[in-house]
Design a protein around this motif. Structure first.
Motif, PDB file in Angstrom:
ATOM      1  N   UNK A  71       1.047  -9.188   2.947  1.00 53.05           N
ATOM      2  CA  UNK A  71      -0.182  -8.943   2.171  1.00 53.05           C
ATOM      3  C   UNK A  71      -1.302  -8.425   3.072  1.00 53.05           C
ATOM      4  N   UNK A  72      -1.421  -9.007   4.260  1.00 52.55           N
ATOM      5  CA  UNK A  72      -2.463  -8.589   5.207  1.00 52.55           C
ATOM      6  C   UNK A  72      -2.225  -7.141   5.653  1.00 52.55           C
ATOM      7  N   UNK A  82      -6.622   4.966   2.031  1.00 47.80           N
ATOM      8  CA  UNK A  82      -7.687   5.252   1.060  1.00 47.80           C
ATOM      9  C   UNK A  82      -7.197   6.126  -0.073  1.00 47.80           C
ATOM     10  N   UNK A  83      -7.953   7.192  -0.365  1.00 50.69           N
ATOM     11  CA  UNK A  83      -7.601   8.099  -1.462  1.00 50.69           C
ATOM     12  C   UNK A  83      -6.912   9.372  -0.977  1.00 50.69           C
ATOM     13  N   UNK A 100       5.236  -1.489  -5.219  1.00 49.76           N
ATOM     14  CA  UNK A 100       5.613  -2.906  -5.360  1.00 49.76           C
ATOM     15  C   UNK A 100       4.806  -3.792  -4.418  1.00 49.76           C
ATOM     16  N   UNK A 101       4.629  -3.343  -3.169  1.00 48.88           N
ATOM     17  CA  UNK A 101       3.870  -4.153  -2.211  1.00 48.88           C
ATOM     18  C   UNK A 101       2.377  -4.145  -2.544  1.00 48.88           C
ATOM     19  N   UNK A 106      -2.569  -6.978  -5.841  1.00 48.83           N
ATOM     20  CA  UNK A 106      -3.403  -6.573  -6.983  1.00 48.83           C
ATOM     21  C   UNK A 106      -4.126  -5.248  -6.753  1.00 48.83           C
ATOM     22  N   UNK A 107      -3.406  -4.302  -6.146  1.00 55.04           N
ATOM     23  CA  UNK A 107      -3.942  -2.952  -5.986  1.00 55.04           C
ATOM     24  C   UNK A 107      -2.996  -1.957  -6.633  1.00 55.04           C
TER      25      UNK A 107
END
Length: 201
Positions: A71-72, A82-83, A100-101, A106-107
């Motif tokens: 997660x980190x 970023x974008x 999936x990761x 929650x992104x």
């Protein structure tokens, strides 16, 4: 071309839907054909690495046990990318793991993936195969390190992408190649690539 992020995962298997997880990720930023920044990290997802995967990648359970939590790492690499538009070799694989990761933290991915493997099939159909290692040799590109390690593979995919863009510019007399054009070309049959480029300009 605008800056793009070329990514590569090493994983415990082929499918996050089957419970496979990422063990390493790298992302390199490519600007005007040159790598201008890099991110790489092993990642601890708390899962065992099958012996055949350890043989392929050289990544062991002991190595990921000492690595930061998945997660980190995903928060860091997601912030790093970023974008910027995304690119990967065999992007359908990396895209599944990226999504999936990211979902676990929650992104969501806002951008499309271009695939250097699909592009090489359009532009180098005569290559002996379209695996990254074969294409690096075929195009006489530098070997950045051990295959099946994320940073080396991401750097070699970036070199391949730069070569493919150069080929597009020379063959079709294109002055500027955008990520959007690459995404269109990879969905176009190879005999219609010239028409696709004309319509895009």
């Amino acid at each position: 071309m605008e800056i793009v992020a070329v990514i590569d995962f090493e994983t415990t298997g082929l499918s996050p839907a089957q419970g496979d997880r990422a063990t390493e990720i790298a992302a390199v930023l490519l600007e005007d054909g040159k790598v201008v920044d890099r991110y790489q990290s092993l990642m601890n997802a708390g899962v065992r690495i099958p012996s055949y995967i350890e043989g392929l990648t050289g990544i062991s359970d002991a190595m990921v046990r000492k690595a930061p939590k998945a997660a980190e790492v995903m928060r860091e690499v997601s912030d790093f990318v970023g974008d910027y538009p995304l690119v990967a070799h065999n992007a359908s694989f990396d895209c599944k793991f990226w999504d999936a990761e990211l979902e676990r933290i929650n992104r969501k991915r806002p951008q499309q993936f271009a695939c250097s493997m699909l592009l090489s099939r359009r532009l180098f159909p005569q290559a002996p195969s379209h695996k990254l290692g074969t294409l690096v040799e075929y195009a006489n590109l530098p070997v950045a390190g051990r295959y099946h390690r994320a940073l080396a593979d991401a750097e070699m995919a970036a070199s391949l992408l730069a070569k493919l863009i150069e080929e597009l510019c020379n063959r079709y007399e294109v002055s500027k190649v955008s990520h959007d054009l690459l995404c269109k070309i990879q969905r176009t049959p190879k005999h219609k690539v010239g028409r696709c480029i004309q319509q895009h300009q």
